[in-house]
Design an enzyme around this catalytic site. Structure first.
Site, PDB file in Angstrom:
ATOM      1  N   LYS A 143       0.797  -1.238  -0.152  1.00  0.00           N
ATOM      2  CA  LYS A 143       0.018   0.072   0.138  1.00  0.00           C
ATOM      3  C   LYS A 143       0.831   1.424  -0.089  1.00  0.00           C
ATOM      4  O   LYS A 143       0.585   2.277  -0.549  1.00  0.00           O
ATOM      5  CB  LYS A 143      -0.983  -0.042   1.194  1.00  0.00           C
ATOM      6  N   ASP A 200     -11.289   3.084   4.104  1.00  0.00           N
ATOM      7  CA  ASP A 200     -11.927   1.540   3.960  1.00  0.00           C
ATOM      8  C   ASP A 200     -13.333   1.471   3.974  1.00  0.00           C
ATOM      9  O   ASP A 200     -13.911   0.491   3.415  1.00  0.00           O
ATOM     10  CB  ASP A 200     -11.624   0.963   5.193  1.00  0.00           C
ATOM     11  N   GLN A 223      -4.981  -1.427   9.694  1.00  0.00           N
ATOM     12  CA  GLN A 223      -5.036  -2.657   9.180  1.00  0.00           C
ATOM     13  C   GLN A 223      -5.490  -3.698  10.059  1.00  0.00           C
ATOM     14  O   GLN A 223      -5.168  -3.672  11.060  1.00  0.00           O
ATOM     15  CB  GLN A 223      -3.317  -3.010   8.810  1.00  0.00           C
TER      16      GLN A 223
HETATM   17  N1  GUN Z   1      -6.657  -6.533   6.141  1.00  0.00           N
HETATM   18  C1  GUN Z   1      -6.767  -7.219   5.029  1.00  0.00           C
HETATM   19  N2  GUN Z   1      -7.423  -6.366   3.959  1.00  0.00           N
HETATM   20  C2  GUN Z   1      -7.690  -5.197   4.456  1.00  0.00           C
HETATM   21  C3  GUN Z   1      -8.235  -4.216   4.187  1.00  0.00           C
HETATM   22  O1  GUN Z   1      -8.795  -3.958   2.954  1.00  0.00           O
HETATM   23  N3  GUN Z   1      -8.454  -2.993   4.933  1.00  0.00           N
HETATM   24  C4  GUN Z   1      -8.116  -3.082   6.260  1.00  0.00           C
HETATM   25  N4  GUN Z   1      -8.249  -1.963   7.272  1.00  0.00           N
HETATM   26  N5  GUN Z   1      -7.480  -4.161   6.792  1.00  0.00           N
HETATM   27  C5  GUN Z   1      -7.233  -5.293   5.930  1.00  0.00           C
END
Ligand code: GUN
Length: 300
Positions: free
Chosen positions: A55, A122, A99
């Site tokens: 990311k 998100d 995350q």
């Molecule tokens: N963990 C795995 N995928 C995601 C996501 O798209 N967002 C978040 N916040 N955590 C994750």
């Protein structure tokens, strides 16, 4: 096999990232605005570390500011909440992603609830879920947003089509159904307790599989010509001839080989929906930055 019905998610995501980069360049030049994304990682879960690294890399490549906060696994909830509040108040941060999963001693609900809904890239906050359900200006969860982009790219107008969403999670199934309703589809949400799941699938012009069950949907559940979006990412032992002992492979919720013979279009796993998620996170951050600044989103 003719592969012209296979949707290349990797190429699609690369194009979307380029669009985001052009939007960011326009915001910088026209408004002196550089969208910023803060990612918070608690602990050392290896898969989460990989996600966060990817990311951060994609964020910088598209020209956005990237802020990474890595906290030890034993971080208490109050410390994490204090960081979220600090990011809420920071004008350089337009998007916040904590995350998941979080360590067991921290309440995910409390942390997600603390994120300013306008910075919730998100789209997990109840305010954004509510805005989406009531037709308001919501930040939409990345995976369903990406699925909708691929569907519209392939099909154009979705109005009147029968869509079957297999799976009812807050992160994919429910927001996906809301987005398709917004496009005037006739939407059915199916799940493990649905009667005659095969029959429901066979009636669908659009089938979104998001249940997390490897290869659950066989080709003979799919209407000829239907568009199939496979959100599943399941790790299973590689049982293909010649595969080394103990090797694992990724498969979706759809049995790709049989489904690709009948579907009008289908996303593979890997290389379908997956690459779209990070690209949509960047797109959401641009959307959030523009909304916060009260300016129209550049076309890109
Ligand atoms: N963990 C795995 N995928 C995601 C996501 O798209 N967002 C978040 N916040 N955590 C994750």
């Amino acid at each position: 096999m003719d592969r012209s019905n296979v949707i290349d998610g990797k190429a699609f995501a690369a194009r979307l990232r380029e669009t985001v980069a052009r939007q960011v360049a326009a915001l910088k030049a026209g408004h002196g605005l550089t969208p910023g994304l803060a990612v918070v990682l608690v602990g050392e879960d290896p898969a989460s570390q990989v996600y966060v690294r990817n990311k951060g890399k994609a964020t910088v490549e598209a020209g956005l500011n990237s802020f990474e906060h890595k906290l030890p696994a034993e971080t208490d909830q109050e410390t994490l909440l204090a960081l979220v509040r600090q990011l809420n108040d920071d004008p350089a941060v337009h998007g916040i992603l904590v995350q998941l999963p979080l360590p067991d001693h921290v309440s995910e609900a409390a942390v997600l609830d603390a994120i300013d809904p306008d910075k919730d890239v998100d789209g997990f906050h109840v305010v954004n879920a509510g805005r989406l359900a009531t037709g308001g200006q919501a930040l939409v969860p990345c995976t369903p947003r990406g699925c909708l982009m691929m569907l519209k790219d392939r099909l154009g107008e979705l109005k009147g089509l029968r869509a079957l969403v297999l799976g009812r999670s807050n992160i994919v199934g429910k927001p996906m159904a809301q987005l398709l309703l917004g496009e005037h589809c006739t939407v059915t949400i199916a799940h493990s307790r649905t009667k005659d799941l095969a029959g429901e699938c066979r009636r669908a012009d659009i089938l979104i599989a998001a249940v997390g069950r490897p290869r659950m949907v066989p080709g003979d559940w799919i209407a000829p010509g239907a568009t199939v979006i496979d959100v599943g990412i399941n790790r299973i032992p590689d049982d293909r001839p010649g595969a080394p002992e103990g090797k694992m492979r990724l498969v979706g919720d759809v049995d790709f080989e049989s489904a690709a013979k009948v579907a009008g279009a289908i996303t593979p796993v890997p290389g379908g929906v997956g690459p779209m998620t990070i690209a949509c996170l960047l797109a959401n951050t641009v959307t959030a930055a523009c909304q916060q600044a009260g300016i129209e989103e550049p076309a890109g």
